[in-house]
Scaffold this motif. Structure first.
Motif, PDB file in Angstrom:
ATOM      1  N   UNK A  51       0.886  -1.338  -0.098  1.00 46.10           N
ATOM      2  CA  UNK A  51      -0.003   0.091  -0.159  1.00 46.10           C
ATOM      3  C   UNK A  51       1.032   1.103   0.047  1.00 46.10           C
ATOM      4  N   UNK A  52       1.695   1.346   0.686  1.00 43.97           N
ATOM      5  CA  UNK A  52       2.667   2.500   1.039  1.00 43.97           C
ATOM      6  C   UNK A  52       4.055   2.516  -0.089  1.00 43.97           C
ATOM      7  N   UNK A  53       4.133   1.599  -0.762  1.00 47.08           N
ATOM      8  CA  UNK A  53       5.414   1.616  -1.743  1.00 47.08           C
ATOM      9  C   UNK A  53       5.483   2.982  -2.453  1.00 47.08           C
ATOM     10  N   UNK A  54       4.354   3.543  -2.727  1.00 47.59           N
ATOM     11  CA  UNK A  54       4.443   4.793  -3.416  1.00 47.59           C
ATOM     12  C   UNK A  54       5.189   5.786  -2.506  1.00 47.59           C
ATOM     13  N   UNK A  55       4.867   5.914  -1.487  1.00 46.26           N
ATOM     14  CA  UNK A  55       5.266   6.864  -0.540  1.00 46.26           C
ATOM     15  C   UNK A  55       6.711   6.604  -0.404  1.00 46.26           C
ATOM     16  N   UNK A  56       7.456   5.438  -0.530  1.00 46.02           N
ATOM     17  CA  UNK A  56       8.673   5.229  -0.339  1.00 46.02           C
ATOM     18  C   UNK A  56       9.286   5.775  -1.641  1.00 46.02           C
ATOM     19  N   UNK A  57       8.801   5.655  -2.978  1.00 47.74           N
ATOM     20  CA  UNK A  57       9.311   5.815  -4.211  1.00 47.74           C
ATOM     21  C   UNK A  57       9.042   7.227  -4.611  1.00 47.74           C
ATOM     22  N   UNK A  58       8.169   7.717  -4.368  1.00 50.60           N
ATOM     23  CA  UNK A  58       7.941   9.378  -4.774  1.00 50.60           C
ATOM     24  C   UNK A  58       8.772  10.293  -4.463  1.00 50.60           C
ATOM     25  N   UNK A  59       9.296  10.202  -3.195  1.00 47.37           N
ATOM     26  CA  UNK A  59      10.473  11.421  -2.891  1.00 47.37           C
ATOM     27  C   UNK A  59      11.658  11.363  -3.762  1.00 47.37           C
ATOM     28  N   UNK A  60      11.934  10.241  -4.364  1.00 44.42           N
ATOM     29  CA  UNK A  60      13.245   9.920  -5.117  1.00 44.42           C
ATOM     30  C   UNK A  60      12.972   9.970  -6.590  1.00 44.42           C
ATOM     31  N   UNK A  61      11.686   9.783  -7.146  1.00 50.81           N
ATOM     32  CA  UNK A  61      11.461   9.792  -8.571  1.00 50.81           C
ATOM     33  C   UNK A  61      12.071  10.852  -9.283  1.00 50.81           C
ATOM     34  N   UNK A  62      11.916  12.286  -8.793  1.00 51.73           N
ATOM     35  CA  UNK A  62      12.900  13.284  -9.465  1.00 51.73           C
ATOM     36  C   UNK A  62      14.216  13.111  -9.540  1.00 51.73           C
ATOM     37  N   UNK A  63      14.900  12.287  -8.367  1.00 50.47           N
ATOM     38  CA  UNK A  63      16.476  11.902  -8.295  1.00 50.47           C
ATOM     39  C   UNK A  63      16.714  11.183  -9.428  1.00 50.47           C
ATOM     40  N   UNK A  64      15.720  10.358  -9.951  1.00 48.42           N
ATOM     41  CA  UNK A  64      16.086   9.158 -11.067  1.00 48.42           C
ATOM     42  C   UNK A  64      15.820   9.658 -12.476  1.00 48.42           C
ATOM     43  N   UNK A  65      15.327  11.086 -12.501  1.00 51.88           N
ATOM     44  CA  UNK A  65      15.144  11.438 -13.874  1.00 51.88           C
ATOM     45  C   UNK A  65      13.750  11.628 -14.262  1.00 51.88           C
ATOM     46  N   UNK A  66      12.749  11.450 -13.507  1.00 52.26           N
ATOM     47  CA  UNK A  66      11.137  11.615 -13.723  1.00 52.26           C
ATOM     48  C   UNK A  66      11.050  13.119 -13.538  1.00 52.26           C
ATOM     49  N   UNK A  67      10.376  13.531 -14.461  1.00 53.29           N
ATOM     50  CA  UNK A  67       9.878  14.943 -14.664  1.00 53.29           C
ATOM     51  C   UNK A  67       8.454  14.971 -13.808  1.00 53.29           C
ATOM     52  N   UNK A 133      -0.094   7.140 -11.807  1.00 51.23           N
ATOM     53  CA  UNK A 133      -1.194   7.066 -10.929  1.00 51.23           C
ATOM     54  C   UNK A 133      -2.067   5.939 -10.722  1.00 51.23           C
ATOM     55  N   UNK A 134      -1.885   5.016 -12.015  1.00 49.84           N
ATOM     56  CA  UNK A 134      -2.622   3.985 -12.032  1.00 49.84           C
ATOM     57  C   UNK A 134      -2.326   2.715 -11.078  1.00 49.84           C
ATOM     58  N   UNK A 135      -0.720   2.761 -11.059  1.00 57.98           N
ATOM     59  CA  UNK A 135      -0.218   1.812 -10.171  1.00 57.98           C
ATOM     60  C   UNK A 135      -0.392   2.232  -8.699  1.00 57.98           C
ATOM     61  N   UNK A 136      -0.241   3.695  -8.387  1.00 57.94           N
ATOM     62  CA  UNK A 136      -0.530   3.998  -7.124  1.00 57.94           C
ATOM     63  C   UNK A 136      -2.158   3.825  -6.632  1.00 57.94           C
ATOM     64  N   UNK A 137      -3.038   3.665  -7.696  1.00 55.08           N
ATOM     65  CA  UNK A 137      -4.351   3.475  -7.395  1.00 55.08           C
ATOM     66  C   UNK A 137      -4.358   1.856  -6.947  1.00 55.08           C
ATOM     67  N   UNK A 138      -3.644   1.002  -7.672  1.00 56.44           N
ATOM     68  CA  UNK A 138      -3.525  -0.492  -7.574  1.00 56.44           C
ATOM     69  C   UNK A 138      -2.897  -0.555  -6.312  1.00 56.44           C
ATOM     70  N   UNK A 139      -2.177  -0.064  -5.820  1.00 56.97           N
ATOM     71  CA  UNK A 139      -1.485  -0.026  -4.565  1.00 56.97           C
ATOM     72  C   UNK A 139      -2.447  -0.016  -3.511  1.00 56.97           C
ATOM     73  N   UNK A 140      -3.513   0.499  -3.553  1.00 59.15           N
ATOM     74  CA  UNK A 140      -4.597   0.677  -2.753  1.00 59.15           C
ATOM     75  C   UNK A 140      -5.305  -0.794  -2.487  1.00 59.15           C
ATOM     76  N   UNK A 141      -4.857  -1.918  -3.155  1.00 62.08           N
ATOM     77  CA  UNK A 141      -5.478  -3.374  -2.877  1.00 62.08           C
ATOM     78  C   UNK A 141      -4.877  -3.642  -1.587  1.00 62.08           C
TER      79      UNK A 141
END
Length: 470
Positions: A51-67, A133-141
């Motif tokens: 469920x919370x994997x997005x919260x662990x990944x989100x702060x790092x996405x811009x550091x990985x090159x995501x715009x 966003x779709x993956x974030x929604x599916x994390x809600x499972x």
């Protein structure tokens, strides 16, 4: 529910128990109850990690090159709360329909969908925001699972032990939030297995670029999910609870359903909401996400700001809040069985109120006062946040003691599922709130809500002569 007091618990070799009354020692199988708690707690911990994997990944996405913009990152962490709240409304009615065995097994297998999806998506900075966003929604499972697992487990324990049993399950399950945020920085530093994906390059203020494998943050849980599903299918049984979906909705005619919903929003809603946003708050207030800090880094005046002040890495701190909250839920659950839940809920509300007010003074850091002052403000912010998590965790334990005491067994399961469903919207409401308003304003609203919940707890449950002491 079958409650024949003259018959020992038996399953006839199948999934469904034929005689089960946990209030009667002659029919209650203690070993089966604790085995059920152990397996469902293990799988619930994995569900919370998913469920919370997005919260662990989100702060790092811009550091990985995501715009991605700051608001897009807040929404990415908020959406799992939205989907979890919606899915909990479905999962809350499933325990009597599917039974514990099928419910836990199928739900655990469904966790593979967001985990594998994130493992693939995080490797490509060109992944569309819509797919993220779709993956974030599916994390809600993983969040939805809670409203099925907790009522299902409650069927196996007598009321005198439900505070401990449900507190242990929910508290240890909540460790999944801290687990995913603690494990992520470690597992991304090396290649586990070559065929799981190539490395990415991470940039971070004040450090040289580094090779990382952020897909590991998701792959690491896949084998444990498979093990959990096998354990659930082979070792769990189901309690025959005689109720239809329609009958379960009679809880809404009881005013205590609504009062307890408010109290659980204050406790678990706060825990879940801040668990999702803690890392982003650190980044956007005290790290490179703060425009003033980012400007100083860009124009070469870094030393004016960071001499003696290290830009905090969100993932190095974000796990601490959920860890404190989950530990409090586990440690205080036996105390709620001993002293009752209402007084601890009252303490929780007062503690949350005081902590929120304190933390609100640290939400506008002044970078012009030098490194020492900024470091002091950051320390105060982290301590204030941990205090909020502590008191929210206490309230998580106490409210789950109150509900089985206030409602009859059939209704208690439904109320637990319902309140959990509404409180699961916490990450969504926190994400939306922090997107639409300044953090100070959002925290002031939280303080006002806590004051209302304190009043409800005192008048309805905790004061001498209260209508429903619990």
């Amino acid at each position: 529910m079958s409650t024949d007091p003259t018959t020992r618990t038996r399953s006839g070799g199948g999934e469904w128990l034929q005689a089960w009354d946990p209030e009667d020692e002659r029919t209650w199988d203690r070993a089966l109850a604790w085995r059920t708690l152990s397996i469902t707690t293990f799988t619930l911990t994995l569900a919370f990690a998913s469920w919370f994997i997005a919260s662990a990944l989100a702060p790092k996405l811009t550091n990985l090159g995501f715009d991605l913009t700051t608001n897009q990152l807040y929404w990415l962490v908020a959406v799992p709360g939205l989907s979890a709240g919606i899915l909990r409304l479905v999962w809350m009615v499933l325990p009597p329909v599917l039974g514990t065995r099928k419910l836990v097994t199928l739900t655990t297998l469904l966790l593979l969908v967001p985990l594998v999806g994130w493992a693939i998506a995080v490797q490509n900075p060109d992944t569309s925001y819509a797919w993220l966003l779709a993956l974030a929604f599916m994390s809600g499972i993983g969040g939805g699972a809670f409203s099925g697992f907790m009522p299902s487990t409650s069927y196996f324990f007598p009321r005198r032990l439900q505070g401990t049993a449900l507190g242990l399950q929910a508290g240890i399950g909540n460790f999944g939030v801290s687990l995913v945020q603690f494990v992520t920085p470690w597992v991304v530093g090396f290649s586990m297995v070559g065929f799981l994906g190539a490395s990415q390059t991470e940039t971070f203020p004040g450090r040289p670029p580094a090779d990382v494998w952020y897909q590991n943050a998701a792959w690491i849980y896949v084998p444990f999910v498979l093990i959990g599903a096998v354990l659930a299918w082979t070792m769990l049984k189901s309690v025959p609870v005689k109720t239809s979906v329609r009958q379960q909705f009679d809880i809404f005619r009881n005013q205590d359903t609504w009062w307890m919903t408010l109290l659980y929003i204050m406790t678990f809603g706060t825990f879940a909401g801040l668990s999702g946003q803690f890392g982003l708050l650190i980044k956007n207030l005290y790290g490179g996400g703060n425009p003033e800090i980012a400007t100083r880094l860009a124009d070469g005046t870094t030393q004016v700001l960071v001499a003696g002040y290290a830009i905090p890495d969100p993932v190095a701190f974000a796990f601490l809040g959920p860890l404190v909250g989950a530990a409090a839920r586990v440690l205080f659950s036996p105390l709620t069985d001993r002293f009752g839940g209402a007084r601890w809920t009252l303490l929780s509300g007062v503690g949350i109120l005081a902590s929120v007010i304190w933390t609100s003074t640290t939400l506008s850091p002044d970078v012009t006062n030098g490194a020492a002052a900024l470091q002091s403000e950051f320390t105060g912010f982290v301590l204030g946040m941990l205090a909020i998590f502590l008191f929210a965790g206490i309230g998580n334990a106490s409210t789950f003691k109150q509900m089985p005491m206030i409602f009859e067994r059939r209704q208690a399961g439904g109320v637990i599922g319902w309140t959990a469903a509404i409180a699961a919207f916490g990450p969504f409401f926190f994400g939306v709130g922090l997107t639409l308003m300044e953090p100070e304003t959002f925290y002031y609203i939280g303080a006002a809500f806590a004051m209302m919940c304190i009043a409800v707890t005192w008048v309805r449950y905790a004061r001498p002569g209260a209508p429903r002491p619990s």
